[in-house]
Design an enzyme around this catalytic site. Sequence first.
Site, PDB file in Angstrom:
ATOM      1  N   TRP A 477      68.167 -36.072  56.719  1.00  0.00           N
ATOM      2  CA  TRP A 477      67.624 -34.282  56.963  1.00  0.00           C
ATOM      3  C   TRP A 477      66.465 -33.918  55.868  1.00  0.00           C
ATOM      4  O   TRP A 477      66.373 -34.020  54.879  1.00  0.00           O
ATOM      5  CB  TRP A 477      69.095 -33.679  56.403  1.00  0.00           C
ATOM      6  CG  TRP A 477      69.172 -32.478  55.867  1.00  0.00           C
ATOM      7  CD1 TRP A 477      68.020 -31.297  55.859  1.00  0.00           C
ATOM      8  CD2 TRP A 477      69.556 -30.670  56.909  1.00  0.00           C
ATOM      9  NE1 TRP A 477      68.125 -30.267  55.956  1.00  0.00           N
ATOM     10  CE2 TRP A 477      69.617 -29.612  56.713  1.00  0.00           C
ATOM     11  CE3 TRP A 477      71.076 -30.647  57.856  1.00  0.00           C
ATOM     12  CZ2 TRP A 477      69.918 -28.930  56.933  1.00  0.00           C
ATOM     13  CZ3 TRP A 477      71.479 -30.102  58.111  1.00  0.00           C
ATOM     14  CH2 TRP A 477      71.059 -28.656  57.381  1.00  0.00           C
ATOM     15  N   ASP A 478      65.336 -33.644  56.762  1.00  0.00           N
ATOM     16  CA  ASP A 478      64.690 -33.375  55.940  1.00  0.00           C
ATOM     17  C   ASP A 478      63.700 -31.915  55.909  1.00  0.00           C
ATOM     18  O   ASP A 478      64.752 -31.147  56.596  1.00  0.00           O
ATOM     19  CB  ASP A 478      63.210 -34.212  56.933  1.00  0.00           C
ATOM     20  CG  ASP A 478      62.096 -34.793  55.964  1.00  0.00           C
ATOM     21  OD1 ASP A 478      61.681 -34.199  54.792  1.00  0.00           O
ATOM     22  OD2 ASP A 478      61.404 -35.128  56.653  1.00  0.00           O
ATOM     23  N   ASP A 548      57.544 -39.681  49.234  1.00  0.00           N
ATOM     24  CA  ASP A 548      56.876 -40.120  50.689  1.00  0.00           C
ATOM     25  C   ASP A 548      55.704 -40.963  50.116  1.00  0.00           C
ATOM     26  O   ASP A 548      55.107 -41.648  50.834  1.00  0.00           O
ATOM     27  CB  ASP A 548      56.277 -38.950  50.998  1.00  0.00           C
ATOM     28  CG  ASP A 548      57.331 -38.272  52.307  1.00  0.00           C
ATOM     29  OD1 ASP A 548      57.769 -38.255  52.438  1.00  0.00           O
ATOM     30  OD2 ASP A 548      56.853 -37.059  52.888  1.00  0.00           O
TER      31      ASP A 548
END
Length: 744
Positions: A477-478, A548
């Site tokens: 779930w981003d 990231d």
Amino acid sequence: MAIIINKDIFTIQTKNSTYQMKVDHYGVLLHTYYGEKTDNSDKSLLYYQADRGFSGNPYAVGKADRTYSLDSLSQEYSGFGVGDYRITAVRAQNADGSQAVEWKYMGYQLEKGKYAIPGLPAVYASQEQAETLIIQLKDTTTGLEATLYYGVLEQCDIITRTVKITNQGKTDVILQKAASLQLDWEYGDFSLISFYGRHSMEMNLQKEKIHHGVQSIGSVRGISSHQYNPFVMVCEKNTTETMGSCYGFSFLYSGEFLIEVEKDQIDRTRLLCGIHSDNFQWTLQAQKSLWLPEVILTHSQQGMSQVSKNMHTVIREHVCRGVWKNKRRPILINNWEATYFKFTGDMLVKIAKEAAKLGIELFVMDDGWFGKREDDNTGLGDWTSNEKKLGCTLKELSQKIISQGIQFGIWIEPEGISEDSDLYRAHPEWVVKIPNRKPCLSRNQFVLDFSRKDVQDYMIKTISNIIKESSASYIKWDFNRAICDKFTNALTADRQGEFSHRYVLGLYRVLEQLNNDFPEVLLEGCGGGGGRFDAGMLYYTPQIWGSDNTDAIERLSIQYGASFGYPVSVMGSHISAVPNHQTGRITPLSTRACIAMAGTFGYELDIAALTAEQKQEMKHQIAVFQKYYSLIQFGDYYRLSSPLEGTCTIWEFADPQGKEALISAVYHHVQANSVPVRAKVYGLKDDAMYQLSLQDYGEKQPEKLPYGFCSGELISGAALKQVGFVIPSAVNGFQAWQIYIKEK
Ligand code: DGJ
């Protein structure tokens, strides 16, 4: 009994800490102590009050005592505007236009077990593991009530706090600020340790002396944010990893937060933690309540390391839930850095096939599989698969992947919506934007209004369909932007200040429903990496993609920072390709593995581009991770040296019974003719004997191993702790070593 009540004194005793409050003559709930364990005696006797000019006295005190002032008393929970000029916990707009809140003690209640909070994440425990103390405060003029909740997990040295604010008056009250936690210290010379950062570089440790004035960290970004994490420590002067007084505070909240500290005119210190007040204004109608999010508190006299350990335990055992709480998480491969948006179904099947051969257990299809999503400019919101790109339906693709002997997982970003999407065209009113203004774009996308029930229901249905169609056993779930232009069509103009909190409540509702409906599906949270890395999310998603930034050496400091407040079992960490896509750095495969093993462990690279030798090494890494899995995920974690200093970052996983330990060491800076790097090992038994061995990755070994390695010598736990052992020197740049220590 962890909660002891003696007339007007409330003492909470955990295994190693004591917390105390007292109701004074004037009905004010004083905070009298929180720190190292002491007896139940009245700590307020040690207070010193003096007549301070310009710090007034409540009218009820009259001329009797000019030393009594709300401005200088340590209070449990303060109100704005009635004589306490410091930062205060609650400010409200009353019907008469005043903003004053004056709390008076009304009574208490004791309950077995740990309270829960409707609609919000909270620490949970069995009836035997926890007790709850409930204290009632009231502003007798307006009828506003604050119900203070204390959850006590005695054996874990954990106290949780939250507050329910209720309007017992007859007219609306508008809450303008409502902190979940206030903590006052009568004395102390403190530092605040917080974790700041940015996208792809989260969790940088910052230690600053708490000085006179107000210092704060927080988020007004709709998410807890990459910029500041809602976990902080407060340490007394000279506190180290293993010695000295240290407090930890973790806010179970995934939205806008504010953590403030103030050292006042007489060197007393106050800490507040709660929803950020900048975007917050909540109308409480008569008889209505608002539950505030929870804060976890812990204290140790044994320094930062023990505070981290307490936080790790409570998050692992009492925040993370469900099937995946203690179940071994699958070793995954994610296609993001292998393909980005440019993939076909066949390419994904090929990666999955190769991965399965190496022993990888889960394949995750990342962004780009749906709608018209060829880059990050379009398609968010259109959660139907792009069959042209996949070459088949989602169901068929997942079946092809699963038939390779690997599970299937899928990426979604439910809160994002592209302007160029069918969903936007169908429901422009579902986007977060202010009427007559153009909303801010970020990654060229808007935000879907999760404060709306119809949006929540739509997303529950949509995600459920994706899970069912794809037989996904994992969801990532981003959420790839922060929120601004805060406004919702679902609320009237006077209630727009409720948007940010309602958004988070909406998010939690959707996540809770998915947890209930699909208990077997593993959810991994992600906010463009660590944009929503907080204990609140961990209640719904037992792991979160850490950053990231997949560069192994940068990950050392990101994961080091995270380790202060969060266990490794929640940290999403992958081995990626070199040169690294974010930094261009080249590190050995074994180093990347060692660092990813301080997390959930997975891969994010194009396996097809690897040599047979590298694939063989990957197989070996997977076997190593599986061998040490329990030690890594459930062992006690120690930071033995910092990536911010020296040449080598070292950390340890120790078996809680002291039978074994795994030391990981990475040379973040290689020097010629280097000074020996020594690791002092914690968590072993002083009088037991241990043998050390070097984990072999088939790479070049050091020419000469330091004393004690692989040659059968036995070393005592006491010697390993007091003297330590020397880490083999670096043979390559960014060399990593893993040293296994076993009781013999
Ligand atoms: C940000 C995430 O953190 C990445 O891992 C990847 O999923 C991209 N979003 C996809 O857009």
